[in-house]
Design a protein around this motif. Structure first.
Motif, short mmCIF file in Angstrom:
data_model
loop_
_atom_site.label_atom_id
_atom_site.label_comp_id
_atom_site.label_asym_id
_atom_site.label_seq_id
_atom_site.Cartn_x
_atom_site.Cartn_y
_atom_site.Cartn_z
N LYS A 31 0.81 -1.21 0.00
CA LYS A 31 0.00 0.00 0.00
C LYS A 31 0.85 1.27 0.00
CE LYS A 31 -4.51 -1.05 1.79
NZ LYS A 31 -5.55 -0.64 2.73
N THR A 62 -8.82 -1.70 -4.74
CA THR A 62 -8.50 -1.48 -3.33
C THR A 62 -9.62 -1.98 -2.45
OG1 THR A 62 -9.50 0.72 -3.32
CG2 THR A 62 -7.16 0.58 -3.91
N HIS A 64 -10.96 -0.27 -0.30
CA HIS A 64 -11.86 0.87 -0.11
C HIS A 64 -12.97 0.92 -1.16
CE1 HIS A 64 -8.68 1.98 2.52
NE2 HIS A 64 -7.87 2.37 1.57
N ARG A 69 -15.33 -2.01 0.79
CA ARG A 69 -16.09 -0.89 1.35
C ARG A 69 -17.21 -0.41 0.42
NH1 ARG A 69 -10.97 0.52 4.04
NH2 ARG A 69 -11.38 0.66 6.28
N ASN A 102 -15.47 6.02 9.28
CA ASN A 102 -14.20 5.84 8.58
C ASN A 102 -14.36 5.15 7.23
OD1 ASN A 102 -11.22 6.02 8.58
ND2 ASN A 102 -11.35 3.79 8.62
N ASP A 103 -15.30 4.22 7.10
CA ASP A 103 -15.51 3.55 5.81
C ASP A 103 -15.92 4.56 4.75
OD1 ASP A 103 -14.99 0.93 6.75
OD2 ASP A 103 -17.00 0.82 7.59
N TYR A 105 -15.21 7.82 4.76
CA TYR A 105 -14.07 8.67 4.46
C TYR A 105 -13.04 7.96 3.58
CZ TYR A 105 -9.81 11.38 5.14
OH TYR A 105 -8.67 12.10 4.92
N GLN A 106 -12.74 6.69 3.90
CA GLN A 106 -11.73 5.96 3.13
C GLN A 106 -12.15 5.76 1.69
OE1 GLN A 106 -8.72 5.24 4.02
NE2 GLN A 106 -8.85 5.77 6.18
N THR A 107 -13.42 5.47 1.46
CA THR A 107 -13.89 5.29 0.08
C THR A 107 -13.86 6.60 -0.68
OG1 THR A 107 -15.31 3.48 0.82
CG2 THR A 107 -15.79 4.42 -1.34
N THR A 109 -11.86 9.20 -0.19
CA THR A 109 -10.48 9.59 -0.51
C THR A 109 -9.87 8.70 -1.59
OG1 THR A 109 -9.66 8.27 1.36
CG2 THR A 109 -10.06 10.60 1.76
N GLN A 110 -10.21 7.40 -1.59
CA GLN A 110 -9.66 6.52 -2.60
C GLN A 110 -10.19 6.84 -3.99
OE1 GLN A 110 -7.19 3.96 -2.01
NE2 GLN A 110 -7.09 4.46 -4.19
#
Length: 536
Positions: A31, A62, A64, A69, A102-103, A105-107, A109-110
């Motif tokens: 990563k 990914t 994400h 996600r 957080n899930d 946010y992570q998706t 940003t990815q």
């Protein structure tokens, strides 16, 4: 895409610069970037640009996005399935989340990372020495399409988001307001239309992971159906466009429904086999490895979503939590047509115990049946790792195109056409159920909606279908609540979780809240209207 992964060193682009993975395949799959290369130094030739293109594709694979996600946590929140775990407060799959999740946010940003990767490539490819114009156009077309597709996932999930067409070079000077919803979808449609004649239209006998002409047309049909329906309500113009693009795939004769064992489609997806005779799987996200040897992608397909398997041994058939169960609504849709071959495929009849023996569900255990499309027992990897596997994820299947064609034809003229009947009945015949005929507009509309449920359940599409049909709340709250009160719904163990999920569901849950962290750095961005007045 797996061919790109395996045959090329791959560039993964970071915000403001390009991070080039300079060593082995295992380094690529790590990563963290190991080095940084300026665009002025890189992007010199076809090999450089192909590596950069692989970096754009990388977002799909990914954890994400399609690894878990987006594909499951954020998208499988509908009326046909539920997450079989109790007291999961703050989670999207229970609709108890907020903008700090957080899930989410992570998706977010990815997807924007993938968009920026595409922007850097598009900014630099014209200066690259690629003598073959067709090759350069193909790279441009795939990058532009992926950039538009990532925007579509964002708009479809968060309602109104910034459209970013310029490379972010300074994170501190990157604030951008959201584009109005309908305007954003119109931009996405135009971008994808520009790619139709740029991407490949010949190599349909290769991996279904790289974008081809019919991929673009099929996804365009999906985007146009979204634009036609709620909440942008574009209506007839966009139903006609959806029909046009779905029919272009239909008329290409590049794809057919797989004939024979209906389980074979999913066994191929699980075992990394390509069906080049039928090409029903038009676009897949491909995953590699199982984490055991360090060469792997982070994918929980088959583990969190898939059939329940209890063998933790690396030499067994694999372990799977099987969190996602089919609902009574899905069961009853299958039962409308006795003998539907997809029922026991989609809602597995058994689990595998710790010794890999099949334990079959009783007639009273309908809603304990797990998603059966992604079964680790069908994978060919060995040794196995507990959580990760190589099962691919279907983004677009020809069956979906046929059902989009049937829907768009019916909606555009407010009556089913001969082509609409041909399209839906092709899917029904393959499933072993009777054709439909002589239906009114409303009757045909309902048949298409039911057929999409039966054919495409657990494929990250149902939630968005409910939204564009304007019935998400009614389906995920009202009808699912009613189903969980049915005497056939098991009230033991984790199966009560569906009742909690249905009770939590509000109109705002059609869309996700823009992440609080993003609002803190993008000072021009405001919370979307579905969440702006919500008490969090």
């Amino acid at each position: 895409m797996k061919k790109i992964y395996r045959n090329l060193k791959t560039a993964v682009l970071a915000l403001g610069c390009m991070s080039l993975l300079l060593s082995s395949c295992s380094d690529f799959l790590d990563k963290n970037p190991h080095d940084f290369v300026s665009p002025e130094i890189f992007y010199k030739n076809e090999s450089d640009c192909m590596m950069a293109l692989a970096g754009v594709y990388w977002t799909l694979a990914t954890d994400h996005v399609y690894g878990e996600r987006y594909s499951n946590i954020l998208s499988n929140t509908d009326d046909l399935s539920y997450y079989a775990r109790l007291n999961q407060s703050g989670q999207v799959y229970t609709n108890s989340h907020n903008s700090s999740n957080n899930d989410i946010y992570q998706t977010w940003t990815q997807l924007y990372s993938g968009i920026n990767n595409a922007n850097v490539l598009l900014d630099n490819i014209d200066a690259a020495n690629i003598p073959d114009a067709a090759v350069k156009n193909r790279i441009k077309g795939e990058a532009k399409f992926l950039r538009a597709y990532y925007h579509f996932l964002l708009v479809q999930s968060w309602y109104e988001v910034p459209i970013r067409t310029e490379t972010v070079t300074d994170i501190n000077n990157s604030s951008l307001a959201a584009t109005p919803h309908a305007e954003a979808i119109d931009w996405i449609i135009k971008e994808m239309e520009d790619c139709i004649d740029l991407v490949d239209d010949s190599k349909y006998d290769l991996s279904p992971s790289h974008v081809k002409k019919t991929t673009v047309q099929g996804i365009l049909a999906r985007v146009c159906l979204w634009r036609a329906g709620s909440p942008s309500n574009g209506g007839k113009e966009f139903y006609e466009k959806a029909a046009k693009y779905a029919k272009a795939v239909y008329d290409s004769h590049k794809h057919k429904l797989y004939q024979g064992d209906i389980y074979a489609i999913w066994k191929n997806i699980a075992s990394d086999k390509y069906d080049t005779e039928y090409n029903e799987s038009m676009w897949e996200v491909e995953f590699i490895g199982t984490r055991v040897d360090g060469k792997f992608t982070y994918s929980r397909i088959g583990n969190t979503i898939g059939n329940w398997q209890e063998n933790t041994s690396s030499t067994g058939k694999g372990y799977a939590y099987g969190f996602y169960c089919g609902s009574l609504i899905l069961w009853d849709l299958f039962e409308k047509n006795p003998g539907d071959l997809r029922r026991d495929l989609s809602m597995a009849t058994y689990k595998l115990d710790a010794s890999d023996a099949a334990v079959y569900w009783k007639d009273t255990e309908i809603v304990t049946r797990r998603c059966g499309k992604y079964r680790r027992e069908w994978t060919t990897t060995s040794p196995k790792e507990k959580n990760n596997d190589q099962i691919n994820y279907p983004v677009l299947r020809y069956a979906d195109v046929l059902l989009m064609l049937a829907e768009a034809e019916n909606e555009a003229g407010k009556a089913p056409t001969d082509l609409a009947y041909d399209a839906i009945n092709e899917v029904r015949e393959r499933a072993g159920i009777d054709k439909v005929e002589n239906l009114s507009y409303a009757e045909f509309q309902q048949e298409v909606r039911d057929e999409r449920a039966r054919e495409l359940c657990f494929e990250s599409l149902r939630k968005y279908d409910l939204i564009r049909w304007g019935i998400y709340y009614d389906a995920a709250h009202n009808k699912l609540t009613e189903a969980t009160n049915d005497k056939r719904w098991t009230t033991s163990g984790y199966y009560k979780a569906a009742k909690e999920y249905a009770a939590n569901t509000e109109e705002r849950h059609q869309f996700l809240p823009i992440p609080m962290k993003e609002l803190g750095v993008n000072l021009l961005l405001k919370q979307n209207s579905y969440w702006s007045n919500a008490a969090e």
